[in-house]
Design an enzyme around this catalytic site. Structure first.
Site, PDB file in Angstrom:
ATOM      1  N   GLU A   1      38.720  50.262  -9.286  1.00 33.20           N
ATOM      2  CA  GLU A   1      38.543  51.708  -9.029  1.00 33.20           C
ATOM      3  C   GLU A   1      39.848  52.477  -9.209  1.00 33.20           C
ATOM      4  OE1 GLU A   1      38.748  53.488  -5.256  1.00 33.20           O
ATOM      5  OE2 GLU A   1      38.647  51.587  -4.166  1.00 33.20           O
TER       6      GLU A   1
ATOM      7  N   LYS B   1      38.832  63.561  -6.540  1.00 35.23           N
ATOM      8  CA  LYS B   1      38.302  62.331  -5.963  1.00 35.23           C
ATOM      9  C   LYS B   1      36.796  62.403  -6.210  1.00 35.23           C
ATOM     10  CE  LYS B   1      37.131  60.306  -1.508  1.00 35.23           C
ATOM     11  NZ  LYS B   1      36.987  60.622  -0.087  1.00 35.23           N
TER      12      LYS B   1
ATOM     13  N   VAL C   1      34.633  53.869  -4.702  1.00 35.35           N
ATOM     14  CA  VAL C   1      33.835  52.642  -4.803  1.00 35.35           C
ATOM     15  C   VAL C   1      32.440  52.986  -5.334  1.00 35.35           C
ATOM     16  CG1 VAL C   1      32.688  50.856  -3.420  1.00 35.35           C
ATOM     17  CG2 VAL C   1      35.117  51.368  -3.036  1.00 35.35           C
TER      18      VAL C   1
ATOM     19  N   ASP D   1      29.169  61.345   9.317  1.00 33.91           N
ATOM     20  CA  ASP D   1      30.054  60.993   8.211  1.00 33.91           C
ATOM     21  C   ASP D   1      29.887  59.519   7.855  1.00 33.91           C
ATOM     22  OD1 ASP D   1      31.976  60.797   6.294  1.00 33.91           O
ATOM     23  OD2 ASP D   1      33.618  61.585   7.518  1.00 33.91           O
TER      24      ASP D   1
ATOM     25  N   SER E   1      29.933  57.077   4.384  1.00 35.27           N
ATOM     26  CA  SER E   1      30.338  57.086   2.971  1.00 35.27           C
ATOM     27  C   SER E   1      29.182  56.789   2.024  1.00 35.27           C
ATOM     28  CB  SER E   1      31.440  56.053   2.749  1.00 35.27           C
ATOM     29  OG  SER E   1      31.753  55.965   1.375  1.00 35.27           O
ATOM     30  N   ALA E   2      29.198  57.496   0.880  1.00 35.63           N
ATOM     31  CA  ALA E   2      28.217  57.212  -0.184  1.00 35.63           C
ATOM     32  C   ALA E   2      28.435  55.819  -0.778  1.00 35.63           C
ATOM     33  CB  ALA E   2      28.310  58.274  -1.281  1.00 35.63           C
ATOM     34  N   ASP E   3      29.562  55.175  -0.458  1.00 34.88           N
ATOM     35  CA  ASP E   3      29.757  53.788  -0.904  1.00 34.88           C
ATOM     36  C   ASP E   3      28.610  52.918  -0.380  1.00 34.88           C
ATOM     37  OD1 ASP E   3      32.175  54.684  -1.899  1.00 34.88           O
ATOM     38  OD2 ASP E   3      33.437  53.520  -0.520  1.00 34.88           O
TER      39      ASP E   3
ATOM     40  N   LYS F   1      38.352  48.866   6.972  1.00 29.03           N
ATOM     41  CA  LYS F   1      39.477  49.368   7.758  1.00 29.03           C
ATOM     42  C   LYS F   1      38.981  49.911   9.082  1.00 29.03           C
ATOM     43  CE  LYS F   1      43.279  50.883   5.029  1.00 29.03           C
ATOM     44  NZ  LYS F   1      43.461  51.639   3.848  1.00 29.03           N
TER      45      LYS F   1
HETATM   46  N1  PSU Z   1      39.406  52.793   2.106  1.00 35.98           N
HETATM   47  C1  PSU Z   1      40.604  52.236   1.854  1.00 35.98           C
HETATM   48  N2  PSU Z   1      41.259  52.579   0.715  1.00 35.98           N
HETATM   49  C2  PSU Z   1      40.740  53.470  -0.195  1.00 35.98           C
HETATM   50  C3  PSU Z   1      39.448  54.038   0.080  1.00 35.98           C
HETATM   51  C4  PSU Z   1      38.837  53.666   1.230  1.00 35.98           C
HETATM   52  O1  PSU Z   1      41.077  51.453   2.636  1.00 35.98           O
HETATM   53  O2  PSU Z   1      41.380  53.781  -1.208  1.00 35.98           O
HETATM   54  C5  PSU Z   1      38.839  54.955  -0.923  1.00 35.98           C
HETATM   55  C6  PSU Z   1      37.868  54.203  -1.833  1.00 35.98           C
HETATM   56  O3  PSU Z   1      37.912  54.768  -3.127  1.00 35.98           O
HETATM   57  C7  PSU Z   1      36.526  54.495  -1.189  1.00 35.98           C
HETATM   58  C8  PSU Z   1      36.722  55.906  -0.740  1.00 35.98           C
HETATM   59  O4  PSU Z   1      35.431  54.372  -2.082  1.00 35.98           O
HETATM   60  O5  PSU Z   1      38.049  55.942  -0.235  1.00 35.98           O
HETATM   61  C9  PSU Z   1      35.718  56.312   0.324  1.00 35.98           C
HETATM   62  O6  PSU Z   1      35.774  57.678   0.526  1.00 35.98           O
HETATM   63  P1  PSU Z   1      34.670  58.380   1.448  1.00 35.98           P
HETATM   64  O7  PSU Z   1      34.895  57.829   2.823  1.00 35.98           O
HETATM   65  O8  PSU Z   1      34.977  59.836   1.349  1.00 35.98           O
HETATM   66  O9  PSU Z   1      33.335  58.008   0.876  1.00 35.98           O
HETATM   67 MN    MN Z   2      32.679  61.066   4.324  1.00 40.21          MN
END
Ligand code: PSU
Ligand code: MN
Length: 301
Positions: free
Chosen positions: A25, A86, A106, A138, A140-142, A159
């Site tokens: 990524e 992003k 991701v 909140d 994540s879309a992951d 994390k």
């Molecule tokens: N967690 C980490 N390092 C990262 C990310 C998450 O420890 O770099 C990044 C990844 O690209 C992940 C994104 O897909 O943050 C998730 O963002 P969000 O929570 O806004 O979906």
């Molecule tokens: Mn989010």
């Protein structure tokens, strides 16, 4: 052929010849780590993938095209540029149709990897269910992307800026196997421990490849999450990181950080306020994931 997809010739040839390919990524480069360590790490990770018998394909959006496989100069650009979007799933049509530059999360990287025919994706940490999600929603879309795209995601766990317990519950709801590599406890990125037992454990790349081909032959077309614990020498005790995480969360609240800015804000805050040790752990665990990911890709072929 997808008109928005541009696959690097080396990656295209590897895919055509049935050679192992590993997707990487770019949000981690543009929004997850400071320059120049981000670019050095991206290059080192690609090298580890090669040393372990696979071809690396870092994914990003450039001038409205989904690029699969970046040059050294392009990696440098994503490490330095301040105006890179992003891009998670929601942002893809906007950034592509406006012909912008975007670093893929991701979720977005998985989707593009799948379009290109790549099955293995290596990252550091995934997004998940945030602490306090029961009121902020909140998530994540992951996680939703993992529910619908058949790619294996090699990570170092989750994390603890996130709610690890809720993230594991969500993955279970969505039918996503969570496999810890070589130990019973689910790891929490900087630490080999999290206090949660991993839903599943496997000990070899061959066993993981076996599970993947079984799953996908069976028609279960979602992702698999591999949690590969950080090497013991670079591990940081969870109690030590928790101090920084709590401060980062308090700062985010005070500054009213919301939406897609939350994760980059927390990551940057922690990188700036913990000493270089956390960055070193981050780099070590991604390289370790690259090795395991390449081994899985080779075993899958
Ligand atoms: N967690 C980490 N390092 C990262 C990310 C998450 O420890 O770099 C990044 C990844 O690209 C992940 C994104 O897909 O943050 C998730 O963002 P969000 O929570 O806004 O979906
Ligand atoms: Mn989010």
């Amino acid at each position: 052929m997808n008109p928005f997809l541009e696959i690097h010739p080396e990656v295209k040839q590897a895919l055509a010849n049935g050679k192992a390919v590993v997707a990487l990524e770019s949000t981690i480069i543009s929004h997850g780590m400071p320059y120049p360590k981000n670019v050095e790490t991206a290059l080192a990770v690609e090298q580890v993938v090669r040393e372990n018998g696979a071809i690396p394909a870092t994914i990003a959006i450039m001038n409205g095209k989904c690029r699969v496989g970046l040059t050294k100069e392009q990696l440098e650009y994503f490490g330095k540029a301040k105006d890179v979007w992003k891009v998670s799933l929601r942002d893809m049509p906007y950034v592509i149709s406006q012909k912008l530059y975007g670093a893929t999360t991701v979720a977005a990287t998985m989707r593009i990897a799948d379009m290109a025919g790549i099955k293995v994706f290596v990252t550091g940490g995934i997004g998940g269910v945030h602490r306090g999600a029961e009121t902020s929603m909140d998530i994540s879309a992951d996680l939703t992307e993992m529910a619908q795209t058949p790619v294996v995601v090699v990570s170092a766990g989750v994390k603890s800026i996130l709610d690890i317990g809720l993230t594991l519950e969500y993955l279970e709801t969505k039918g996503i196997p969570v496999i810890t590599y070589g130990q019973h406890e689910f790891p929490s990125f900087y630490s080999r421990k999290s206090g949660f037992t991993s839903p599943l454990r496997l000990d070899t790349p061959a066993a993981i490849a076996d599970l993947l081909s079984t799953k996908w032959k069976f028609g279960l077309n979602s992702a698999v999450l591999i949690a590969n614990p950080v090497p013991a020498e670079q591990e940081i005790a969870s109690e030590e990181m928790e101090v920084h995480i709590l401060q980062a969360l308090a700062a985010a609240k005070e500054k009213n950080i919301s939406g897609k800015e939350v994760t980059p804000f927390l990551l940057q805050y922690i990188a700036e306020h913990s000493n270089g040790e956390s960055l070193e752990a981050n780099i070590a665990l991604i390289k370790h994931n690259a090795k395991v990911g390449a081994e899985i890709a080779v075993a899958l072929n």
